[in-house]
Design an enzyme around this catalytic site. Structure first.
Site, mmCIF file in Angstrom:
data_model
loop_
_atom_site.group_PDB
_atom_site.id
_atom_site.type_symbol
_atom_site.label_atom_id
_atom_site.label_comp_id
_atom_site.label_asym_id
_atom_site.label_seq_id
_atom_site.Cartn_x
_atom_site.Cartn_y
_atom_site.Cartn_z
ATOM 1 N N HIS A 119 17.303 -9.469 6.651
ATOM 2 C CA HIS A 119 16.692 -10.765 6.928
ATOM 3 C C HIS A 119 15.701 -10.740 8.085
ATOM 4 O O HIS A 119 15.017 -11.741 8.330
ATOM 5 C CB HIS A 119 17.774 -11.824 7.176
ATOM 6 C CG HIS A 119 17.439 -13.160 6.597
ATOM 7 N ND1 HIS A 119 18.365 -14.174 6.428
ATOM 8 C CD2 HIS A 119 16.269 -13.676 6.126
ATOM 9 C CE1 HIS A 119 17.777 -15.239 5.901
ATOM 10 N NE2 HIS A 119 16.513 -14.958 5.709
ATOM 11 N N ASP A 143 22.176 -19.542 4.585
ATOM 12 C CA ASP A 143 22.725 -18.361 5.240
ATOM 13 C C ASP A 143 24.105 -18.689 5.807
ATOM 14 O O ASP A 143 24.365 -19.831 6.197
ATOM 15 C CB ASP A 143 21.783 -17.956 6.395
ATOM 16 C CG ASP A 143 21.864 -16.487 6.778
ATOM 17 O OD1 ASP A 143 22.972 -15.922 6.757
ATOM 18 O OD2 ASP A 143 20.811 -15.914 7.131
ATOM 19 N N HIS A 145 24.806 -17.187 8.530
ATOM 20 C CA HIS A 145 24.486 -16.939 9.942
ATOM 21 C C HIS A 145 23.209 -17.677 10.328
ATOM 22 O O HIS A 145 22.336 -17.910 9.489
ATOM 23 C CB HIS A 145 24.310 -15.439 10.173
ATOM 24 C CG HIS A 145 25.436 -14.608 9.638
ATOM 25 N ND1 HIS A 145 25.419 -14.086 8.353
ATOM 26 C CD2 HIS A 145 26.611 -14.238 10.186
ATOM 27 C CE1 HIS A 145 26.536 -13.426 8.142
ATOM 28 N NE2 HIS A 145 27.286 -13.508 9.231
ATOM 29 N N ASP A 147 20.836 -16.627 12.595
ATOM 30 C CA ASP A 147 19.686 -15.714 12.763
ATOM 31 C C ASP A 147 18.667 -16.250 13.764
ATOM 32 O O ASP A 147 17.454 -16.089 13.589
ATOM 33 C CB ASP A 147 19.003 -15.451 11.415
ATOM 34 C CG ASP A 147 19.899 -14.699 10.445
ATOM 35 O OD1 ASP A 147 20.973 -14.230 10.862
ATOM 36 O OD2 ASP A 147 19.527 -14.582 9.267
ATOM 37 N N HIS A 160 17.992 -8.472 12.504
ATOM 38 C CA HIS A 160 18.166 -9.409 11.387
ATOM 39 C C HIS A 160 18.862 -10.688 11.848
ATOM 40 O O HIS A 160 18.891 -11.672 11.099
ATOM 41 C CB HIS A 160 18.895 -8.756 10.204
ATOM 42 C CG HIS A 160 20.367 -8.531 10.401
ATOM 43 N ND1 HIS A 160 21.227 -8.332 9.333
ATOM 44 C CD2 HIS A 160 21.140 -8.425 11.504
ATOM 45 C CE1 HIS A 160 22.458 -8.137 9.782
ATOM 46 N NE2 HIS A 160 22.427 -8.194 11.095
ATOM 47 N N ASP A 252 19.671 -15.927 2.120
ATOM 48 C CA ASP A 252 20.473 -14.732 2.355
ATOM 49 C C ASP A 252 21.684 -14.813 1.436
ATOM 50 O O ASP A 252 22.422 -15.810 1.469
ATOM 51 C CB ASP A 252 20.907 -14.709 3.825
ATOM 52 C CG ASP A 252 21.642 -13.431 4.232
ATOM 53 O OD1 ASP A 252 22.340 -12.857 3.393
ATOM 54 O OD2 ASP A 252 21.517 -13.034 5.408
ATOM 55 N N ASP A 254 24.464 -13.647 1.640
ATOM 56 C CA ASP A 254 25.768 -13.812 2.277
ATOM 57 C C ASP A 254 26.108 -15.281 2.526
ATOM 58 O O ASP A 254 27.217 -15.603 2.978
ATOM 59 C CB ASP A 254 25.910 -12.967 3.549
ATOM 60 C CG ASP A 254 25.119 -13.464 4.763
ATOM 61 O OD1 ASP A 254 24.753 -14.645 4.816
ATOM 62 O OD2 ASP A 254 24.884 -12.645 5.675
ATOM 63 N N GLU A 297 19.209 -9.379 1.697
ATOM 64 C CA GLU A 297 20.516 -8.838 2.079
ATOM 65 C C GLU A 297 21.399 -8.432 0.901
ATOM 66 O O GLU A 297 22.620 -8.328 1.048
ATOM 67 C CB GLU A 297 21.264 -9.798 3.021
ATOM 68 C CG GLU A 297 20.559 -10.030 4.357
ATOM 69 C CD GLU A 297 20.696 -8.898 5.380
ATOM 70 O OE1 GLU A 297 21.343 -7.884 5.055
ATOM 71 O OE2 GLU A 297 20.147 -9.039 6.495
#
Length: 328
Positions: A119, A143, A145, A147, A160, A252, A254, A297
């Site tokens: 990312h 996401d 996360h 980031d 990332h 992303d 994830d 990702e």
């Protein structure tokens, strides 16, 4: 009467794309923003799985950015950390190339689709799209996360986890001095034009940044509380109330629960379901405002062959939904 293709239906809906039935694809085989090998093979696996044919099957023409392998060969022989940041020169070089390629697609009026890769490449995709669409560009960041670590706040030094801090202008002069590899990245996204969906693993420093700058984020708690339909509506209302501004969506995998997308580098339990992830893409497509999309990702090196097949398949499906594929 001939049935309209998905591309034709999206062209009728599109508010910004001059060449709306052409998708500009940039494949970025890059893993320098994090430590786990394999994510650089994500774009190749998605192409092998047939994403280009699938997009063409929806009625689109496809324009591919050239020389994908340069991302692998541009890695410097010597790239020591700068402060905490790992692989800073390599990440900067890759992001700058991504920015040029995405800007080229956007300037031609194509929907710019970028296949990662980790990312950190979003630093480049956002610079590229905002160079064409300006600072009214809205960013929908899907996401687990945030980031948004700065070079000072990051614990890991993995870039990332930092791309948004650069493009939002959150880094101070000590973070990005004049001789920094990232000095070329200028603030290009307004903080009020960023919204998150799906957060559930946010560093303490990132929480402080989100609160300090009043950046809108919908966590998995919000998805549980309100349902994905209401969350997406509230997210879009925050950054693009009248649906009259261009949207860059950065997804992303994830963000999805590991049971849905297991082959990714930083999986976190309790994520979006298959349908919740797809609903986000469908709803953004329906606005007619989407001008750029990142799908990042996917890591083919993690998990067994079935985990890889499942993750690549869902990644391709999310892209198709973002391009207007519907259930009926």
């Amino acid at each position: 009467m001939a049935q309209l293709t998905d591309a034709q239906l999206m062209a009728d809906r599109s508010k910004f794309l001059k060449n709306s039935t052409t998708v500009g694809i940039t494949c970025v085989p890059f893993s320098g923003g994090q430590p786990k090998g394999g994510v650089e093979d994500g774009p190749v696996e998605m192409v092998r799985f047939g994403i280009l044919d699938q997009i063409q099957g929806m009625g689109y023409s496809v324009e591919l950015s050239e020389n994908m392998d340069k991302y692998r060969t541009m890695q410097p022989a010597h790239d020591p950390p700068i402060g905490k940041l790992k692989n800073p020169r390599y990440v900067s070089m890759a992001a700058r190339r991504v920015a040029e390629q995405v800007q080229a697609h956007c300037s031609q009026g194509r929907l710019a689709v970028t296949l990662g890769g980790d990312h950190s490449i979003a630093m480049g995709t956002l610079v590229g799209s905002s160079a064409v669409y300006g600072d009214d560009l809205c960013v929908v960041w899907i996401d687990a996360h945030a980031d948004i670590n700065t070079p000072s706040s990051t614990d890991s030094g993995n870039l990332h986890g930092c791309p948004l801090s650069f493009v939002l202008g959150l880094c101070d002069e000590s973070d990005v001095p004049a001789d920094s590899p990232f000095a070329w990245v200028k603030p290009c996204i307004r903080q009020s034009r960023l919204v998150y969906i799906g957060l559930r693993d946010v560093d303490a420093g990132e929480k402080a940044i989100l609160r300090k700058h009043n950046i809108k984020a919908f966590s998995m708690h919000d998805v549980d509380k309100y349902g994905i339909g209401r969350v997406v509506e509230m997210a879009l209302d925050h950054v693009n109330k009248d649906r009259v501004l261009p949207i860059h969506m950065s997804f992303d995998v994830d963000a999805l629960d590991p049971s849905v997308a297991p082959a990714t580098g930083t999986p976190v339990r309790g994520g979006l379901t298959f349908r919740e992830g797809h609903y986000i893409c469908e709803a953004v497509a329906e606005t007619g405002c989407l001008v750029a999309l990142d799908l990042v990702e996917v890591n083919p090196a993690l998990g067994d062959p079935e985990s890889l097949r499942q993750t690549v398949a869902v990644g391709c499906s999310l892209i198709r939904c973002s391009l207007g594929e519907s259930l009926l």
